[in-house]
Write a protein that holds these residues in place. Sequence first.
Motif, PDB file in Angstrom:
ATOM      1  N   PRO A 171       0.839  -1.205   0.000  1.00  0.00           N
ATOM      2  CA  PRO A 171       0.000   0.000   0.000  1.00  0.00           C
ATOM      3  C   PRO A 171       0.871   1.252   0.000  1.00  0.00           C
ATOM      4  CG  PRO A 171       0.091  -0.933   2.193  1.00  0.00           C
ATOM      5  CD  PRO A 171       0.812  -1.904   1.292  1.00  0.00           C
ATOM      6  N   ASP A 172       0.331   2.337  -0.503  1.00  0.00           N
ATOM      7  CA  ASP A 172       1.079   3.597  -0.478  1.00  0.00           C
ATOM      8  C   ASP A 172       1.212   4.102   0.952  1.00  0.00           C
ATOM      9  OD1 ASP A 172       1.382   4.077  -3.432  1.00  0.00           O
ATOM     10  OD2 ASP A 172      -0.796   3.905  -3.295  1.00  0.00           O
ATOM     11  N   ILE A 173       0.176   3.876   1.744  1.00  0.00           N
ATOM     12  CA  ILE A 173       0.172   4.305   3.145  1.00  0.00           C
ATOM     13  C   ILE A 173      -0.452   3.198   3.991  1.00  0.00           C
ATOM     14  CG2 ILE A 173      -0.554   6.097   4.777  1.00  0.00           C
ATOM     15  CD1 ILE A 173      -1.227   7.849   2.317  1.00  0.00           C
ATOM     16  N   THR A 174       0.199   2.837   5.082  1.00  0.00           N
ATOM     17  CA  THR A 174      -0.401   1.951   6.074  1.00  0.00           C
ATOM     18  C   THR A 174      -0.605   2.748   7.349  1.00  0.00           C
ATOM     19  OG1 THR A 174       0.634  -0.041   5.179  1.00  0.00           O
ATOM     20  CG2 THR A 174      -0.105  -0.140   7.466  1.00  0.00           C
ATOM     21  N   ILE A 175      -1.838   2.746   7.845  1.00  0.00           N
ATOM     22  CA  ILE A 175      -2.148   3.483   9.073  1.00  0.00           C
ATOM     23  C   ILE A 175      -2.711   2.494  10.088  1.00  0.00           C
ATOM     24  CG2 ILE A 175      -3.507   5.316  10.123  1.00  0.00           C
ATOM     25  CD1 ILE A 175      -3.562   6.683   7.391  1.00  0.00           C
ATOM     26  N   ASN A 176      -2.030   2.365  11.201  1.00  0.00           N
ATOM     27  CA  ASN A 176      -2.521   1.514  12.286  1.00  0.00           C
ATOM     28  C   ASN A 176      -3.576   2.306  13.058  1.00  0.00           C
ATOM     29  OD1 ASN A 176      -0.715  -0.523  11.531  1.00  0.00           O
ATOM     30  ND2 ASN A 176       0.883   0.277  12.871  1.00  0.00           N
ATOM     31  N   THR A 177      -4.824   2.116  12.669  1.00  0.00           N
ATOM     32  CA  THR A 177      -5.893   2.945  13.234  1.00  0.00           C
ATOM     33  C   THR A 177      -6.169   2.638  14.701  1.00  0.00           C
ATOM     34  OG1 THR A 177      -7.599   1.398  12.452  1.00  0.00           O
ATOM     35  CG2 THR A 177      -6.986   3.209  10.979  1.00  0.00           C
ATOM     36  N   TYR A 178      -5.638   1.531  15.202  1.00  0.00           N
ATOM     37  CA  TYR A 178      -5.812   1.198  16.609  1.00  0.00           C
ATOM     38  C   TYR A 178      -4.747   1.865  17.478  1.00  0.00           C
ATOM     39  CZ  TYR A 178      -2.104  -2.165  15.475  1.00  0.00           C
ATOM     40  OH  TYR A 178      -0.934  -2.746  15.039  1.00  0.00           O
ATOM     41  N   GLU A 179      -3.771   2.487  16.847  1.00  0.00           N
ATOM     42  CA  GLU A 179      -2.690   3.150  17.593  1.00  0.00           C
ATOM     43  C   GLU A 179      -2.732   4.669  17.480  1.00  0.00           C
ATOM     44  OE1 GLU A 179       0.880  -0.189  17.389  1.00  0.00           O
ATOM     45  OE2 GLU A 179       0.837   1.388  15.876  1.00  0.00           O
ATOM     46  N   HIS A 180      -3.482   5.185  16.503  1.00  0.00           N
ATOM     47  CA  HIS A 180      -3.488   6.628  16.247  1.00  0.00           C
ATOM     48  C   HIS A 180      -4.913   7.172  16.264  1.00  0.00           C
ATOM     49  CE1 HIS A 180       0.752   6.460  15.135  1.00  0.00           C
ATOM     50  NE2 HIS A 180       0.461   5.392  14.410  1.00  0.00           N
ATOM     51  N   ASN A 181      -5.047   8.430  16.697  1.00  0.00           N
ATOM     52  CA  ASN A 181      -6.367   9.049  16.650  1.00  0.00           C
ATOM     53  C   ASN A 181      -6.659   9.506  15.221  1.00  0.00           C
ATOM     54  OD1 ASN A 181      -5.231  11.677  16.227  1.00  0.00           O
ATOM     55  ND2 ASN A 181      -5.003  11.966  18.434  1.00  0.00           N
ATOM     56  N   VAL A 182      -7.888   9.947  14.992  1.00  0.00           N
ATOM     57  CA  VAL A 182      -8.328  10.284  13.637  1.00  0.00           C
ATOM     58  C   VAL A 182      -7.475  11.398  13.039  1.00  0.00           C
ATOM     59  CG1 VAL A 182     -10.259  11.141  12.254  1.00  0.00           C
ATOM     60  CG2 VAL A 182     -10.683   9.537  14.109  1.00  0.00           C
ATOM     61  N   GLU A 183      -7.176  12.421  13.844  1.00  0.00           N
ATOM     62  CA  GLU A 183      -6.383  13.545  13.339  1.00  0.00           C
ATOM     63  C   GLU A 183      -5.003  13.080  12.874  1.00  0.00           C
ATOM     64  OE1 GLU A 183      -4.503  17.805  14.845  1.00  0.00           O
ATOM     65  OE2 GLU A 183      -6.093  16.847  16.021  1.00  0.00           O
ATOM     66  N   GLU A 184      -4.377  12.205  13.632  1.00  0.00           N
ATOM     67  CA  GLU A 184      -3.068  11.683  13.235  1.00  0.00           C
ATOM     68  C   GLU A 184      -3.160  10.866  11.954  1.00  0.00           C
ATOM     69  OE1 GLU A 184      -1.021  11.233  17.687  1.00  0.00           O
ATOM     70  OE2 GLU A 184      -2.238   9.589  16.855  1.00  0.00           O
ATOM     71  N   CYS A 185      -4.214  10.090  11.834  1.00  0.00           N
ATOM     72  CA  CYS A 185      -4.419   9.284  10.619  1.00  0.00           C
ATOM     73  C   CYS A 185      -4.559  10.192   9.404  1.00  0.00           C
ATOM     74  CB  CYS A 185      -5.667   8.420  10.760  1.00  0.00           C
ATOM     75  SG  CYS A 185      -5.564   7.139  12.037  1.00  0.00           S
ATOM     76  N   VAL A 186      -5.366  11.231   9.538  1.00  0.00           N
ATOM     77  CA  VAL A 186      -5.598  12.157   8.429  1.00  0.00           C
ATOM     78  C   VAL A 186      -4.311  12.868   8.044  1.00  0.00           C
ATOM     79  CG1 VAL A 186      -6.732  14.333   7.812  1.00  0.00           C
ATOM     80  CG2 VAL A 186      -8.049  12.467   8.836  1.00  0.00           C
ATOM     81  N   GLN A 187      -3.552  13.290   9.031  1.00  0.00           N
ATOM     82  CA  GLN A 187      -2.306  13.998   8.723  1.00  0.00           C
ATOM     83  C   GLN A 187      -1.311  13.105   8.003  1.00  0.00           C
ATOM     84  OE1 GLN A 187      -1.797  17.245   8.748  1.00  0.00           O
ATOM     85  NE2 GLN A 187      -3.938  17.354   9.428  1.00  0.00           N
ATOM     86  N   SER A 188      -1.333  11.812   8.264  1.00  0.00           N
ATOM     87  CA  SER A 188      -0.467  10.881   7.537  1.00  0.00           C
ATOM     88  C   SER A 188      -0.805  10.886   6.049  1.00  0.00           C
ATOM     89  CB  SER A 188      -0.616   9.456   8.088  1.00  0.00           C
ATOM     90  OG  SER A 188      -0.119   9.372   9.399  1.00  0.00           O
ATOM     91  N   ILE A 189      -2.099  10.927   5.751  1.00  0.00           N
ATOM     92  CA  ILE A 189      -2.526  10.955   4.349  1.00  0.00           C
ATOM     93  C   ILE A 189      -2.203  12.300   3.712  1.00  0.00           C
ATOM     94  CG2 ILE A 189      -4.486  10.738   2.782  1.00  0.00           C
ATOM     95  CD1 ILE A 189      -5.826   8.938   4.916  1.00  0.00           C
ATOM     96  N   ILE A 190      -2.505  13.374   4.420  1.00  0.00           N
ATOM     97  CA  ILE A 190      -2.221  14.723   3.888  1.00  0.00           C
ATOM     98  C   ILE A 190      -0.731  14.866   3.587  1.00  0.00           C
ATOM     99  CG2 ILE A 190      -2.147  17.185   4.469  1.00  0.00           C
ATOM    100  CD1 ILE A 190      -4.955  16.247   3.776  1.00  0.00           C
ATOM    101  N   SER A 191       0.114  14.394   4.474  1.00  0.00           N
ATOM    102  CA  SER A 191       1.562  14.489   4.270  1.00  0.00           C
ATOM    103  C   SER A 191       1.987  13.788   2.990  1.00  0.00           C
ATOM    104  CB  SER A 191       2.324  13.913   5.466  1.00  0.00           C
ATOM    105  OG  SER A 191       2.081  14.658   6.620  1.00  0.00           O
ATOM    106  N   TYR A 192       1.333  12.681   2.699  1.00  0.00           N
ATOM    107  CA  TYR A 192       1.688  11.884   1.513  1.00  0.00           C
ATOM    108  C   TYR A 192       1.224  12.563   0.218  1.00  0.00           C
ATOM    109  CZ  TYR A 192       2.331   7.861  -1.536  1.00  0.00           C
ATOM    110  OH  TYR A 192       2.717   7.029  -2.561  1.00  0.00           O
ATOM    111  N   ILE A 193       0.030  13.168   0.227  1.00  0.00           N
ATOM    112  CA  ILE A 193      -0.535  13.683  -1.012  1.00  0.00           C
ATOM    113  C   ILE A 193      -0.350  15.189  -1.211  1.00  0.00           C
ATOM    114  CG2 ILE A 193      -2.283  11.867  -1.032  1.00  0.00           C
ATOM    115  CD1 ILE A 193      -4.338  13.989  -0.132  1.00  0.00           C
ATOM    116  N   ARG A 194       0.078  15.908  -0.172  1.00  0.00           N
ATOM    117  CA  ARG A 194       0.065  17.375  -0.180  1.00  0.00           C
ATOM    118  C   ARG A 194       0.689  17.982  -1.441  1.00  0.00           C
ATOM    119  NH1 ARG A 194      -0.521  20.782   4.055  1.00  0.00           N
ATOM    120  NH2 ARG A 194      -0.029  19.137   5.564  1.00  0.00           N
TER     121      ARG A 194
END
Length: 197
Positions: A171-194
């Motif tokens: 995958p382009d991005i793997t997010i462990n949603t059980y370890e991070h809150n929603v804001e952190e998850c979103v910022q991981s995606i934004i950082s990748y696509i910005r």
Amino acid sequence: MGIKSNNIFCYDSIIKREHRERILNQKGKLIWITGFSGAGKSTMASALEVELYNMGKLTYILDGDNMRNGLNSDLGFSEEDRSENIRRVAEVSKLFVDAGIIIIAAFISPFRKDRNKIRNLIGKDYVEVFANCPIEICEQRDPKGLYSKIRNGQIKNFTGIDAVYEEPENPDITINTYEHNVEECVQSIISYIRDDI
């Protein structure tokens, strides 16, 4: 399925994708979020849409349940129907991306072959996000009450329980949603696509 006609000709618009993207001041993209039911796909998609809206980006969410209530209401949950569900969503997404819109798609999409077909269809504008969450935690969350129904024998062929889920291999991005809150998850995606929207 009917017989495919030989009398179909693709319409070639005078206004091209680059013209639409110039008006919108953004690039079309498909952000495809895959994972178990309860992994946080829809929650992440909604929060991502808000963040992109605040950045001045035009987006649209395609969600599994919404698509099955409309365009794909004729499909069940056999392996063939699941693949057809994803194929149709991919084709709709392709049109949106050509329109210059950022699509956020939240689908379990359990089969690698289907997700690979989407990547081949969309190309460089496809971003695969794996919402990684152990099935045990998804079941504890059970936001739609589906795991309770499967345990009570009310649902069959449920992904992760008695139907297969093939995790993304690259995958382009793997997010462990059980370890991070929603804001952190979103910022991981934004950082990748910005830099590419």
